[in-house]
Design a protein around this motif. Sequence first.
Motif, PDB file in Angstrom:
ATOM      1  N   ASN A 178      83.810  32.904  41.387  1.00 38.16           N
ATOM      2  CA  ASN A 178      83.862  32.148  40.133  1.00 38.16           C
ATOM      3  C   ASN A 178      82.612  32.326  39.276  1.00 38.16           C
ATOM      4  N   SER A 179      81.545  32.867  39.864  1.00 40.08           N
ATOM      5  CA  SER A 179      80.337  33.175  39.098  1.00 40.08           C
ATOM      6  C   SER A 179      80.453  34.498  38.351  1.00 40.08           C
ATOM      7  N   GLY A 180      81.490  35.283  38.671  1.00 38.59           N
ATOM      8  CA  GLY A 180      81.698  36.571  38.031  1.00 38.59           C
ATOM      9  C   GLY A 180      81.326  37.766  38.881  1.00 38.59           C
ATOM     10  N   ARG A 181      80.689  37.548  40.034  1.00 39.30           N
ATOM     11  CA  ARG A 181      80.313  38.683  40.885  1.00 39.30           C
ATOM     12  C   ARG A 181      81.530  39.175  41.669  1.00 39.30           C
ATOM     13  N   VAL A 182      81.605  40.495  41.843  1.00 46.29           N
ATOM     14  CA  VAL A 182      82.707  41.109  42.573  1.00 46.29           C
ATOM     15  C   VAL A 182      82.414  41.061  44.067  1.00 46.29           C
ATOM     16  N   ILE A 183      83.402  40.712  44.866  1.00 46.44           N
ATOM     17  CA  ILE A 183      83.234  40.577  46.309  1.00 46.44           C
ATOM     18  C   ILE A 183      83.177  41.956  46.974  1.00 46.44           C
ATOM     19  N   PRO A 184      82.200  42.207  47.855  1.00 42.98           N
ATOM     20  CA  PRO A 184      82.103  43.510  48.536  1.00 42.98           C
ATOM     21  C   PRO A 184      83.271  43.750  49.493  1.00 42.98           C
ATOM     22  N   GLY A 185      83.474  45.031  49.814  1.00 44.87           N
ATOM     23  CA  GLY A 185      84.468  45.407  50.816  1.00 44.87           C
ATOM     24  C   GLY A 185      85.791  45.867  50.255  1.00 44.87           C
ATOM     25  N   SER A 195      96.803  39.808  37.121  1.00 44.76           N
ATOM     26  CA  SER A 195      96.454  38.390  37.147  1.00 44.76           C
ATOM     27  C   SER A 195      95.088  38.194  36.506  1.00 44.76           C
ATOM     28  N   PRO A 196      94.996  37.491  35.396  1.00 41.47           N
ATOM     29  CA  PRO A 196      93.708  37.319  34.712  1.00 41.47           C
ATOM     30  C   PRO A 196      92.713  36.516  35.551  1.00 41.47           C
ATOM     31  N   PHE A 197      91.445  36.803  35.344  1.00 48.38           N
ATOM     32  CA  PHE A 197      90.389  36.080  36.043  1.00 48.38           C
ATOM     33  C   PHE A 197      90.310  34.645  35.539  1.00 48.38           C
ATOM     34  N   HIS A 198      90.163  33.704  36.452  1.00 47.57           N
ATOM     35  CA  HIS A 198      89.964  32.296  36.119  1.00 47.57           C
ATOM     36  C   HIS A 198      88.981  31.734  37.129  1.00 47.57           C
ATOM     37  N   ASN A 199      87.937  31.054  36.670  1.00 50.12           N
ATOM     38  CA  ASN A 199      86.863  30.670  37.590  1.00 50.12           C
ATOM     39  C   ASN A 199      87.004  29.275  38.186  1.00 50.12           C
ATOM     40  N   THR A 200      88.034  28.519  37.803  1.00 49.97           N
ATOM     41  CA  THR A 200      88.196  27.197  38.418  1.00 49.97           C
ATOM     42  C   THR A 200      89.611  26.917  38.892  1.00 49.97           C
ATOM     43  N   SER A 201      90.564  27.773  38.547  1.00 51.31           N
ATOM     44  CA  SER A 201      91.948  27.528  38.944  1.00 51.31           C
ATOM     45  C   SER A 201      92.365  28.553  39.984  1.00 51.31           C
ATOM     46  N   TYR A 202      93.144  28.107  40.957  1.00 48.10           N
ATOM     47  CA  TYR A 202      93.493  28.930  42.102  1.00 48.10           C
ATOM     48  C   TYR A 202      94.998  28.836  42.371  1.00 48.10           C
ATOM     49  N   GLY A 203      95.459  29.664  43.294  1.00 48.37           N
ATOM     50  CA  GLY A 203      96.818  29.527  43.780  1.00 48.37           C
ATOM     51  C   GLY A 203      97.856  30.309  43.009  1.00 48.37           C
ATOM     52  N   ALA A 204      99.130  29.970  43.276  1.00 49.79           N
ATOM     53  CA  ALA A 204     100.279  30.708  42.760  1.00 49.79           C
ATOM     54  C   ALA A 204     100.667  30.167  41.385  1.00 49.79           C
ATOM     55  N   GLY A 224      92.321  23.303  32.307  1.00 48.66           N
ATOM     56  CA  GLY A 224      93.645  23.893  32.178  1.00 48.66           C
ATOM     57  C   GLY A 224      93.708  25.329  32.660  1.00 48.66           C
ATOM     58  N   ASP A 225      94.918  25.767  32.995  1.00 43.12           N
ATOM     59  CA  ASP A 225      95.158  27.141  33.440  1.00 43.12           C
ATOM     60  C   ASP A 225      96.335  27.687  32.639  1.00 43.12           C
ATOM     61  N   ASN A 226      96.036  28.499  31.659  1.00 38.94           N
ATOM     62  CA  ASN A 226      97.081  29.067  30.801  1.00 38.94           C
ATOM     63  C   ASN A 226      97.281  30.555  31.065  1.00 38.94           C
ATOM     64  N   ARG A 227      96.946  30.995  32.254  1.00 41.79           N
ATOM     65  CA  ARG A 227      97.081  32.410  32.571  1.00 41.79           C
ATOM     66  C   ARG A 227      98.538  32.866  32.512  1.00 41.79           C
ATOM     67  N   VAL A 228      98.705  34.128  32.169  1.00 42.69           N
ATOM     68  CA  VAL A 228     100.021  34.761  32.161  1.00 42.69           C
ATOM     69  C   VAL A 228      99.968  35.964  33.093  1.00 42.69           C
ATOM     70  N   GLY A 278      96.342  35.093  45.761  1.00 42.97           N
ATOM     71  CA  GLY A 278      95.392  34.164  45.176  1.00 42.97           C
ATOM     72  C   GLY A 278      94.073  34.840  44.888  1.00 42.97           C
ATOM     73  N   ASN A 279      93.358  34.339  43.900  1.00 47.98           N
ATOM     74  CA  ASN A 279      92.058  34.899  43.563  1.00 47.98           C
ATOM     75  C   ASN A 279      91.018  34.517  44.618  1.00 47.98           C
ATOM     76  N   ASP A 280      89.807  34.946  44.403  1.00 50.64           N
ATOM     77  CA  ASP A 280      88.760  34.753  45.407  1.00 50.64           C
ATOM     78  C   ASP A 280      88.632  33.283  45.809  1.00 50.64           C
ATOM     79  N   GLU A 281      88.669  33.050  47.108  1.00 45.98           N
ATOM     80  CA  GLU A 281      88.473  31.727  47.712  1.00 45.98           C
ATOM     81  C   GLU A 281      89.606  30.741  47.418  1.00 45.98           C
ATOM     82  N   THR A 282      90.777  31.261  47.061  1.00 41.59           N
ATOM     83  CA  THR A 282      91.944  30.391  46.877  1.00 41.59           C
ATOM     84  C   THR A 282      92.216  29.560  48.130  1.00 41.59           C
ATOM     85  N   TRP A 283      92.008  30.148  49.315  1.00 47.67           N
ATOM     86  CA  TRP A 283      92.314  29.473  50.570  1.00 47.67           C
ATOM     87  C   TRP A 283      91.086  28.783  51.171  1.00 47.67           C
TER      88      TRP A 283
END
Length: 491
Positions: free
Chosen positions: A188-195, A213-222, A236-240, A344-349
């Motif tokens: 959510n800080s914008g850094r890309v996860i290694p690996g 799936s667009p990047f969103h730094n506070t919304s997670y899940g399906a 809010g999460d208005n991603r498309v 899910g995006n980073d750390e969704t789970w």
Amino acid sequence: MSVPGKRNGSHAWSHSQVTRREALQAGAVGILGLGMNHLAGLREAHAATGSLPAGKAKKLIFIFLSGGLAQHESFDMKPSAPENIRGEFKPIVTKTPGLQICEHLPMLAQRSEMWALCRSLTHGSNEHSAGHHMMLTGHSDLPTGFSPNSPSRRDRASIAAIAGYAMRKRQKNNLPTAVVLPERLVHNSGRVIPGQHAGEMGPQYDPWMIEASPFHNTSYGAFPQFAFDHQNRGKGDNRVFQAPQLSLPNGLGMESVQGRLALLESMNQQRRALGHHAQVENFDRLRQGAVSLLTESTVHDALDVTHADAKDLDRYGRNSFGWSLLMARKLVAAGVTLVQVNLGNDETWDTHGNAFPHLKDNLLPPTDKAVSALLDDLHASGELDETLIVMAGEFGRTPQITLLEKHYKLPGRDHWGALQSVFFAGGGIRGGNVVGQSDAIGAYPVERPVKPENFAATLYSALGIPATAAWHDVANRPHQIYHGEPIAELF
């Protein structure tokens, strides 16, 4: 498509500064010799040394649950443990006698004859980036100079990159061997996860990235049906979910393409006369791959999942989890060898808090539905035996339930590298099978501990990659692919 960038002098994945649609349409320009960097995922990948035996699995769908699925709330419940360990959920029976899983996975419970579990995967890190690197690359040890904040070409190569490299010889078309969708894993800080990329192998072997799936730094899940925020901050999460369109730029028809291809061929002949044979041949392969992507109707159908058949959408779910797994199913049918699906995006789970309502209402239901639909589709078509499906995260969760009052209203579990459950199906996997056992509170393996190296070796072995296989660096030095034994009891 992601484009390898540079950070601090080393190659890394940078955040795209153009829209998804612009980037994918720019890929069309690649066949005209312009912007060839958009076709990094199609660069030549030499097969591993030695002939590849006919493996049981011909395709692989690797479902990754970033953040870490709680074993206690999924596939390794502890109903007899104390309340602060067993949690709120109840186990239910499956079609396999003696095998129980979480009550919020009822569809998978009814299909247990199709899948197996390893309940004893373990590694030594409780940190997200290190755990991602370990599980996405199949290496328990971190490379020298590893940085959790920045991918590096010193990192290990991802399983997707290695398998794509080794399986290239089997590819019967110009499509990418390995694809990752629907987004890169970005903190959510914008850094890309290694690996996630090919690391030390080089950017030419990076998996092809489909960013739908667009990047969103506070919304997670399906999203949009099951979007949530771990800390309920109310943003809010208005991603498309918008699959990339592989189309030609406006005003450019196939006649223009053919004319420019003819011009390119003339230029190539001149370059050959100057002795640049290897470069020209590589250019031709890239061009052929781009033309294949533009003209292959099954690829267009695979990417345009939000407009798929209504019955398919209802079965998979009209959300990012369902669309992603439907896209993966269509891509392997079109001829792609390996698809990694980030559910899910980073750390969704990453259920530190509010774990039980978020798992019950937002995470487990769309996962249960989409994975079950994928199993049904592959089984009905006769492709399940030749398509391996695996589902894992970077680690499990702590046995003890905790409440971090500063951030969450309700309790959850923290990071736990010492144990996680991994799901396997298809590709020769013996359904209804459980490998390994955890202790009474789901903290440590007590039977058949399995490491990330064994996990990776299991995937490679199921795909028929020989145990002696190696990849070669720019100096033609061999690097062994296997670093552990496969989990033989699964098969």
